[in-house]
Design a protein around this motif. Structure first.
Motif, PDB file in Angstrom:
ATOM      1  N   PRO A 291      23.272  12.048 -20.310  1.00 52.86           N
ATOM      2  CA  PRO A 291      23.098  13.458 -19.952  1.00 52.86           C
ATOM      3  C   PRO A 291      21.703  13.817 -19.462  1.00 52.86           C
ATOM      4  O   PRO A 291      21.520  14.850 -18.825  1.00 52.86           O
ATOM      5  N   HIS A 292      20.717  13.001 -19.752  1.00 54.30           N
ATOM      6  CA  HIS A 292      19.344  13.337 -19.390  1.00 54.30           C
ATOM      7  C   HIS A 292      18.872  12.622 -18.125  1.00 54.30           C
ATOM      8  O   HIS A 292      17.699  12.716 -17.768  1.00 54.30           O
ATOM      9  N   ASP A 293      19.788  11.902 -17.464  1.00 50.04           N
ATOM     10  CA  ASP A 293      19.434  11.197 -16.232  1.00 50.04           C
ATOM     11  C   ASP A 293      20.004  11.931 -15.027  1.00 50.04           C
ATOM     12  O   ASP A 293      21.075  12.544 -15.100  1.00 50.04           O
ATOM     13  N   ARG A 294      19.289  11.845 -13.925  1.00 46.90           N
ATOM     14  CA  ARG A 294      19.758  12.487 -12.703  1.00 46.90           C
ATOM     15  C   ARG A 294      20.964  11.743 -12.142  1.00 46.90           C
ATOM     16  O   ARG A 294      21.061  10.516 -12.237  1.00 46.90           O
ATOM     17  N   MET A 295      21.889  12.503 -11.532  1.00 42.61           N
ATOM     18  CA  MET A 295      23.068  11.894 -10.939  1.00 42.61           C
ATOM     19  C   MET A 295      23.368  12.578  -9.621  1.00 42.61           C
ATOM     20  O   MET A 295      23.240  13.797  -9.495  1.00 42.61           O
ATOM     21  N   ALA A 296      23.760  11.794  -8.617  1.00 40.34           N
ATOM     22  CA  ALA A 296      24.231  12.315  -7.338  1.00 40.34           C
ATOM     23  C   ALA A 296      25.647  11.809  -7.116  1.00 40.34           C
ATOM     24  O   ALA A 296      25.969  10.659  -7.443  1.00 40.34           O
ATOM     25  N   ILE A 297      26.506  12.688  -6.576  1.00 42.63           N
ATOM     26  CA  ILE A 297      27.893  12.332  -6.300  1.00 42.63           C
ATOM     27  C   ILE A 297      28.102  12.390  -4.798  1.00 42.63           C
ATOM     28  O   ILE A 297      27.823  13.416  -4.168  1.00 42.63           O
ATOM     29  N   LEU A 298      28.593  11.308  -4.212  1.00 43.77           N
ATOM     30  CA  LEU A 298      28.777  11.238  -2.770  1.00 43.77           C
ATOM     31  C   LEU A 298      30.195  10.786  -2.450  1.00 43.77           C
ATOM     32  O   LEU A 298      30.581   9.655  -2.769  1.00 43.77           O
ATOM     33  N   HIS A 299      30.998  11.669  -1.869  1.00 38.25           N
ATOM     34  CA  HIS A 299      32.302  11.286  -1.347  1.00 38.25           C
ATOM     35  C   HIS A 299      32.783  12.349  -0.371  1.00 38.25           C
ATOM     36  O   HIS A 299      32.234  13.451  -0.297  1.00 38.25           O
ATOM     37  N   SER A 300      33.810  12.031   0.401  1.00 38.34           N
ATOM     38  CA  SER A 300      34.263  12.894   1.482  1.00 38.34           C
ATOM     39  C   SER A 300      34.955  14.157   0.992  1.00 38.34           C
ATOM     40  O   SER A 300      35.219  15.059   1.784  1.00 38.34           O
ATOM     41  N   GLY A 301      35.251  14.242  -0.309  1.00 32.71           N
ATOM     42  CA  GLY A 301      35.930  15.421  -0.818  1.00 32.71           C
ATOM     43  C   GLY A 301      35.013  16.604  -1.074  1.00 32.71           C
ATOM     44  O   GLY A 301      35.481  17.696  -1.382  1.00 32.71           O
ATOM     45  N   LEU A 302      33.694  16.411  -0.950  1.00 30.68           N
ATOM     46  CA  LEU A 302      32.760  17.517  -1.151  1.00 30.68           C
ATOM     47  C   LEU A 302      32.735  18.427   0.067  1.00 30.68           C
ATOM     48  O   LEU A 302      33.080  18.013   1.178  1.00 30.68           O
ATOM     49  N   THR A 303      32.326  19.677  -0.140  1.00 29.80           N
ATOM     50  CA  THR A 303      32.095  20.544   1.009  1.00 29.80           C
ATOM     51  C   THR A 303      30.883  20.029   1.769  1.00 29.80           C
ATOM     52  O   THR A 303      30.103  19.218   1.253  1.00 29.80           O
ATOM     53  N   ILE A 322      23.835   7.055  -8.649  1.00 29.75           N
ATOM     54  CA  ILE A 322      24.614   7.603  -7.540  1.00 29.75           C
ATOM     55  C   ILE A 322      26.020   7.059  -7.664  1.00 29.75           C
ATOM     56  O   ILE A 322      26.222   5.840  -7.725  1.00 29.75           O
ATOM     57  N   ILE A 323      26.981   7.943  -7.717  1.00 28.79           N
ATOM     58  CA  ILE A 323      28.373   7.533  -7.840  1.00 28.79           C
ATOM     59  C   ILE A 323      29.158   8.061  -6.657  1.00 28.79           C
ATOM     60  O   ILE A 323      28.918   9.183  -6.191  1.00 28.79           O
ATOM     61  N   GLY A 324      30.070   7.262  -6.143  1.00 26.57           N
ATOM     62  CA  GLY A 324      30.864   7.729  -5.016  1.00 26.57           C
ATOM     63  C   GLY A 324      31.833   6.680  -4.520  1.00 26.57           C
ATOM     64  O   GLY A 324      31.890   5.555  -5.033  1.00 26.57           O
ATOM     65  N   ALA A 325      32.586   7.073  -3.509  1.00 22.06           N
ATOM     66  CA  ALA A 325      33.546   6.173  -2.887  1.00 22.06           C
ATOM     67  C   ALA A 325      32.850   5.308  -1.855  1.00 22.06           C
ATOM     68  O   ALA A 325      31.624   5.182  -1.844  1.00 22.06           O
ATOM     69  N   ARG A 326      33.633   4.719  -0.956  1.00 19.96           N
ATOM     70  CA  ARG A 326      33.151   3.687  -0.034  1.00 19.96           C
ATOM     71  C   ARG A 326      31.841   4.035   0.679  1.00 19.96           C
ATOM     72  O   ARG A 326      30.902   3.245   0.710  1.00 19.96           O
ATOM     73  N   SER A 327      31.743   5.236   1.244  1.00 19.01           N
ATOM     74  CA  SER A 327      30.572   5.582   2.054  1.00 19.01           C
ATOM     75  C   SER A 327      29.303   5.753   1.229  1.00 19.01           C
ATOM     76  O   SER A 327      28.201   5.785   1.789  1.00 19.01           O
ATOM     77  N   ALA A 328      29.433   5.845  -0.095  1.00 22.35           N
ATOM     78  CA  ALA A 328      28.241   5.980  -0.940  1.00 22.35           C
ATOM     79  C   ALA A 328      27.385   4.719  -0.921  1.00 22.35           C
ATOM     80  O   ALA A 328      26.242   4.747  -1.373  1.00 22.35           O
TER      81      ALA A 328
END
Length: 771
Positions: A291-303, A322-328
């Motif tokens: 919970p105290h670490d930075r996280m970025a989410i990358l996938h095509s479902g975002l606006t 950084i978590i995400g699908a293929r393009s991440a």
């Protein structure tokens, strides 16, 4: 001021065009105006003139140098100059630039198309970018004097802040000083007491969600062994690891423990998942554990704005996950900061891009790990045969195993049901897709308060529209493809209107009431998720009336938020029965699932594709593992018309090692991947004769190249689906015993313009599907 040719510096630019004649990029001069303090750098976004009309186009700097970049045949005075640098976007990390160059070379794609596909359009267009005003104490300070108390309070508040926390956003400072308006701050700016700075930030609206912090379970002995073994490789350069663990064995726990070590060491983690539907559940686990670490989410479902915002988070210095699908895999993590890459469900074919550049996310992740000199973990309960081959045969991956389910989880009981006999047991004349065995198991599970998952990897209502007269033998096909039409139900307006849709070109037609040849009434049969949903609602009317049955496929889940909401409701128990295609077969962890049903396990088994057996084994094994994730026993019912098929029997036994050994022996005997490397050249044209002519010409030209002596180039042949969207498709298969020999041939063919990827010619290196 101009620069003489002797002292000029040059750059190669990947322009956002499908130009393949210059795979290294187009050559431009760096003008003196851009060669000072604010000089052009690798990865910079720039504007350059292109073509006879010198149209300004965007591009990315992929190399910089002096005379070594010049071709001796080029007059230096004719080389055009870069127009300007785009400083609204941060430069692309040099590792990502080198990764793009490798993709363009290995997968035979224009470098400009490859570079353009890496950075999301939302980032390039600046969606969500806002300008904000920040203020700081003036330097030198303005003359001292008596100030209004409110203005003095502003100066005092700024003075108390360390220099590292200044300048401060003007509205943040206003709230800190309890000011009703900006007037006191603006007055201090006007009097010279404060100086202003324009700050650019990206903002996006998010639906707030609260995740409770989770306590880490004690690792099992098997998990501890893997964690320590991979942990020893951290900070020691590139290494490749295959984590083979049965479903429910706790692979995610291994990932999180290793990620925590990397983050604690001040480095970043890249965590790839195959489907955006898995992102929220995986992301929730990471947030709960870290919970105290930075996280970025990358996938095509975002606006668009959300995607831009998360891209900026990923690009900022400092440890993050950084978590995400293929393009991440292209996340703009600063150079030197990536410490670990995790590829979950590495076997999944969703990692393969089906448009140029046709890269495989898993293999690109391996290449990125090599460039970043960091370890990579490939995890799966059913590894791809390529990854298994690399670990067992070639020894380039270190194999780690989790042979047992985690404590508190039970091994599901898997039953193979011969659906031909189940059909005979029915006394009515209706077509049933839910056999008696599966129906009884569902009723038992619901009576015990459990949930169920039903899999059918075929969407729609029915896949066969034909004349009942065998002498007529008419069957409805797409007017634009060599493929049958699929019946769908449109229930959006409360009706049950039927229409047909082609799953290849998406053309739609009405369902004919009569055969166009003999005028007899048509027959609609076959299976699809909509038809299964209809039968389930008939079998369990109470659940249907309460809205506790949900269908998950690409027809019903049109946005990422639809996936998230449906899976959230299933996790809370609001949905009791989840029906869907392969997207629900992997990675999901719901402890109350007591029954899993597979409607037709052999749907893909007889496709003309050498990977059909592998995919069938993976799908059946993966979906069976969705039950038994608690102390309650789980039961998986596998309906099939081929109960003796080896992939289905092996999946029921959870015998991956045995299946892989037998399948690899067959592949090796016939020279198929992974024993050999494969590439497909597909020629597409409106005229079949022209497609065949072009394919024959390509095959003949490649066959006489010196690099062709060590490879097998098969004769042109129609693709299994010979026509899609009014274009005939002729394929040439190329097999080599090593990737180097395959690449030598493809590179030579591109250099001589034998292969020019574009609308007519497509090159697919390491294809995962052959239809």
């Amino acid at each position: 001021m101009t620069t003489s040719p002797d002292t000029a510096r040059y750059a190669r630019i990947a322009v956002e065009r499908g130009i393949d004649r210059y795979p290294e990029g187009l050559l431009y001069r760096i003008p003196a105006s851009l060669d000072g303090v604010d000089t052009v750098k690798l990865g910079d976004y720039v504007t350059v003139p292109l073509g006879r009309g010198d149209s300004p186009v965007q591009g990315v700097v992929v190399s910089i140098g002096a005379e070594e970049l010049l071709d001796k045949r080029i007059d230096p005075s004719r080389v055009k100059s870069i127009l300007e640098i785009d400083r609204t976007n941060d430069p692309m990390p040099s590792v990502v630039v080198r990764l793009a160059q490798w993709i363009a070379s290995y997968y035979c794609a224009p470098i400009g198309v490859t570079i353009a596909g890496i950075t999301p359009s939302a980032v390039r267009k600046g969606v969500g970018r806002v300008q904000k005003i920040a203020v700081d104490l003036a330097t030198p300070p303005a003359e001292a004097g008596r100030l209004h108390p409110k203005r003095q309070a502003v100066l005092d508040a700024l003075a108390r802040r360390p220099q590292a926390e200044r300048p401060v956003d003007i509205d943040e400072l206003r709230e800190e000083c309890s000011l009703g308006t900006r007037a006191p701050i603006l007055a201090l700016i006007k009097s010279g007491h404060l100086k202003i700075t324009q700050r650019t930030s990206v903002q996006a609206k998010w639906r707030a969600s609260v995740v409770a912090e989770a306590r880490a379970p004690e690792p099992t002995a098997d998990q501890h062994k893997v964690i320590e073994s991979v942990g020893e490789a951290l900070n020691k350069g590139f290494s490749q690891h295959l984590l083979f663990g049965v479903t429910g064995s706790g692979k995610t726990e291994v990932y999180l423990r290793l990620a925590a070590r990397v983050l604690a060491a001040g480095q970043s983690v890249l965590y790839l998942v195959p489907e955006i539907s898995l992102t929220p559940q995986t992301g929730g686990r990471i947030v709960a554990r870290l919970p105290h670490d930075r996280m970025a989410i990358l996938h095509s479902g975002l606006t668009a704005a959300q995607r831009h915002e998360q891209w900026v988070v990923a690009s900022q210095p400092g440890p993050k996950i950084i978590i995400g699908a293929r393009s991440a895999v292209f996340a703009p993590i600063p150079d030197g900061e990536l410490g670990l890459i995790i590829v979950d469900e590495e076997h999944d074919q969703s990692y393969k891009q089906d448009q140029a550049p046709r890269y495989h996310g898993r293999d690109v992740a391996i290449r990125r790990a090599q460039l970043c000199a960091c370890p990579i973990i490939l995890g799966s309960a059913t590894p791809s045969l390529e990854s298994w081959w690399n670990a067992k045969k070639r020894g380039i991956s270190q194999l780690h195993q989790l042979p047992n389910r985690a404590p508190g989880l039970t091994t599901p009981r898997v039953e193979i049901v011969d659906f031909r006999k189940e059909t005979v047991l029915r006394r009515d004349r209706r077509v049933h897709l839910i056999g008696p065995t599966l129906e009884f198991a569902l009723r038992q599970g619901f009576a015990a308060g459990g949930q169920a998952i039903i899999l059918l990897n075929r969407r729609g209502y029915a896949n066969w529209i034909a004349c009942p007269d065998q002498n007529c033998a008419w069957m409805m096909q797409c007017a634009h493809c060599e493929a049958g039409m699929v019946v769908h139900h449109d229930v959006s307006d409360g009706s049950t209107l039927k229409f047909t849709r082609c799953h290849h070109c998406h053309a739609e037609q009405k369902v004919p009431s009569r055969c166009p040849r003999c005028a007899k009434g048509v027959t609609i049969f076959g299976l699809g998720t909509q038809r299964v949903e209809e039968e389930l609602e008939r079998l369990f009317p109470d659940l249907a009336a309460q809205g506790r049955i949900a269908r998950v496929d690409s027809d019903s889940m049109t946005q990422a938020s639809d996936f998230h909401e449906t899976l959230g409701r299933f996790g809370r128990g609001e949905i009791r029965l989840l029906l869907g295609t392969q997207m629900i077969a992997k990675g999901l962890d719901f402890p109350n699932v007591q029954v899993v049903g597979v409607i037709s396990a052999d749907t893909a088994l007889n496709l003309p594709d050498f990977r059909a057996s592998e995919r069938t084994f993976q799908l059946v094994s993966q979906v069976s593992g969705r039950c038994g994730r608690s102390a309650q026993s789980g039961r998986a019912i596998i309906q099939t018309f081929q109960p003796d098929a080896e992939p289905i029997l092996a999946a029921a036994r959870q015998d991956y090692s045995g299946f892989a050994q037998r399948e690899l022996e067959v592949r090796e005997r016939y020279g198929l991947p992974p024993a050999h490397r494969l590439a497909r050249v597909i020629v597409r044209h409106e005229q079949r004769s022209e497609a065949e002519r072009i394919a024959g010409q390509i095959r003949g030209a490649m066959a006489i190249l010196p690099a062709a002596a060590s490879v097998i180039i098969r004769d042109p042949a129609p693709c299994p689906i010979a026509r899609i969207a009014d274009r005939w498709r002729i394929q040439i298969e190329i097999l080599a015993d090593s990737p180097a020999r395959l690449q030598q041939l493809l590179a030579a063919a591109r250099t001589l313009a034998i292969l020019t990827p574009g609308e007519v010619i497509a090159v697919d290196v390491d294809p995962v599907a052959l239809l």
